[in-house]
Design a protein around this motif. Structure first.
Motif, PDB file in Angstrom:
ATOM      1  N   GLY A 174       0.829  -1.216   0.000  1.00  0.00           N
ATOM      2  CA  GLY A 174       0.000   0.000   0.000  1.00  0.00           C
ATOM      3  C   GLY A 174       0.856   1.255   0.000  1.00  0.00           C
ATOM      4  O   GLY A 174       0.343   2.355  -0.036  1.00  0.00           O
ATOM      5  N   GLU A 226       2.235  -1.998   5.222  1.00  0.00           N
ATOM      6  CA  GLU A 226       3.697  -1.987   5.186  1.00  0.00           C
ATOM      7  C   GLU A 226       4.226  -0.638   5.666  1.00  0.00           C
ATOM      8  O   GLU A 226       3.583   0.401   5.469  1.00  0.00           O
ATOM      9  CB  GLU A 226       4.200  -2.264   3.765  1.00  0.00           C
ATOM     10  N   ARG A 258       0.813  -8.667  -5.967  1.00  0.00           N
ATOM     11  CA  ARG A 258       0.772  -7.790  -7.139  1.00  0.00           C
ATOM     12  C   ARG A 258       0.505  -8.532  -8.448  1.00  0.00           C
ATOM     13  O   ARG A 258       0.087  -7.937  -9.433  1.00  0.00           O
ATOM     14  CB  ARG A 258       2.082  -7.018  -7.228  1.00  0.00           C
TER      15      ARG A 258
HETATM   16  O1  F6P Z   1       3.196   0.974  -5.655  1.00  0.00           O
HETATM   17  C1  F6P Z   1       3.002  -0.402  -5.708  1.00  0.00           C
HETATM   18  C2  F6P Z   1       3.857  -1.116  -4.700  1.00  0.00           C
HETATM   19  O2  F6P Z   1       3.586  -2.496  -4.805  1.00  0.00           O
HETATM   20  C3  F6P Z   1       3.714  -0.631  -3.274  1.00  0.00           C
HETATM   21  O3  F6P Z   1       2.584  -1.139  -2.637  1.00  0.00           O
HETATM   22  C4  F6P Z   1       5.011  -1.122  -2.680  1.00  0.00           C
HETATM   23  O4  F6P Z   1       5.386  -0.301  -1.590  1.00  0.00           O
HETATM   24  C5  F6P Z   1       5.997  -0.957  -3.803  1.00  0.00           C
HETATM   25  O5  F6P Z   1       5.234  -0.923  -5.001  1.00  0.00           O
HETATM   26  C6  F6P Z   1       7.031  -2.057  -3.908  1.00  0.00           C
HETATM   27  O6  F6P Z   1       7.857  -1.748  -4.974  1.00  0.00           O
HETATM   28  P1  F6P Z   1       8.947  -2.721  -5.579  1.00  0.00           P
HETATM   29  O7  F6P Z   1       8.256  -3.808  -6.340  1.00  0.00           O
HETATM   30  O8  F6P Z   1       9.755  -1.836  -6.465  1.00  0.00           O
HETATM   31  O9  F6P Z   1       9.716  -3.267  -4.419  1.00  0.00           O
END
Ligand code: F6P
Length: 325
Positions: A174, A226, A258
């Motif tokens: 988030g 988070e 995701r």
């Molecule tokens: O913005 C989407 C997101 O999944 C956030 O929820 C998370 O903090 C971040 O991207 C994680 O990014 P990465 O995949 O670059 O570690």
């Protein structure tokens, strides 16, 4: 700026389920309305390094049901600099691209806004992020799918929580927003959510323990947004120290949140906003994000879409509190 004939599409930032459906919608609606479409690979990096290909309707066949993004994605450091954006502009002109559709979250739409201001180009944003933190749209592409994925995971964790009579702290994504945490907690019947929007003056852990959940229930699940300092591990450690005797476990869901097939809701959102992007270009709109509010397609200036204060309905906190006793 002359007449727009060719539109470039890119996905940027964290991938989100439904991005492919959005690429498909922009491509097909664009072609249907007489535009040439070019796919730009690896986000803004692809614009800087000329990774650009002509797109036909066939390029977007059979992708509506898949997560991730066929265009790949990146968080471009080069595009954050004036020089990087200048290079991107030179390549965009060389490739004959007159307008950009950028599918991404807060950082990506901030980049689009700066680029549009510096180079007087038309940039249309689509809200592509699981975080749901873009202002002016009720939901973002990927949010609904991720919410459902989290709920499925929590349903499974509950089996173990109940069987072993444990407290589980489940950490969800988030970034700085608690939409995923609060709503997944409500939907999964979790006992509490710890979210950034509620952290200013209350110790959410103390409040939860004081409410005496453990008096009526032998197991419980707390969803934690988070956070670099106060994630699920932090709260689990505190319970171990401050309330000894409980069997505590942590589950950090991470990137499994995701990926995956986009929900019907996200596919429809992608279809409607994708078509909305082409309509915006035809109407002569510039530098707006296409969203959906109260079931209507809306155009939100990029400068507003990236505001960090998307309203969080505090009544949702009461909903969870009342239903988790
Ligand atoms: O913005 C989407 C997101 O999944 C956030 O929820 C998370 O903090 C971040 O991207 C994680 O990014 P990465 O995949 O670059 O570690």
């Amino acid at each position: 700026m002359g007449k727009i004939k060719t539109i470039g599409i890119l996905t940027s930032g964290g991938d989100a389920p439904g991005m492919n459906a959005a690429i498909r919608a922009v491509t097909r609606s664009g072609i249907c309305n007489g535009f040439h479409i070019k796919g730009i690979y690896r986000g803004y990096d692809g614009l800087i390094h000329n990774e650009i290909a002509d797109f036909t309707t066939e390029n977007v066949s059979g992708i509506i049901m898949s997560g991730g993004t066929i265009l790949k994605s990146a968080r471009s450091h080069e595009f954050m600099t004036v020089e990087g954006r200048q290079k991107a502009y030179e390549n965009m002109v060389k490739a004959g691209i007159d307008a950009l559709v950028v599918i991404g979250g807060n950082g990506s739409l901030t980049g689009a806004m700066l680029y549009a201001q510096e180079h007087d180009v038309c940039c249309i944003g689509l809200p592509g992020t699981i975080d749901n933190d873009l202002y002016g749209t009720d939901s973002t592409i990927g949010y609904d799918t991720t919410l459902n994925t989290i709920v499925e995971c929590v349903d499974r964790i509950r089996d173990t929580a109940q069987s072993h009579e444990r407290i589980f702290f489940v950490e969800v994504m988030g970034r700085d927003a608690g939409f995923l945490a609060q709503n997944s907690a409500i939907a999964s019947g979790a006992e509490a959510a710890i979210i950034p929007e509620d952290s200013t003056d209350v110790d959410q852990l103390a409040r939860f323990m004081e409410r005496g959940i453990r008096k009526s229930k032998k197991s419980c699940i707390v969803i934690v947004s988070e956070s670099p300092k106060c994630g699920a591990l932090y709260y689990a450690d505190r319970v171990k120290k401050e309330f000894p005797g409980f069997d505590v476990r942590v589950s950090i869901l991470g990137h499994l949140q995701r990926g995956g097939r986009p929900s019907a809701h996200d596919r429809i959102l992608s279809a409607r906003t994708g078509i909305g992007a082409i309509e915006a270009i035809m109407q002569g709109q510039r530098n707006v994000m296409v969203g959906i509010r109260n079931n209507e397609v809306v155009y939100v200036p990029l400068s507003e879409a990236i505001r960090s204060d998307k309203p969080f309905d505090k009544k949702l906190i009461k909903v969870l509190d009342e239903l988790s006793i």
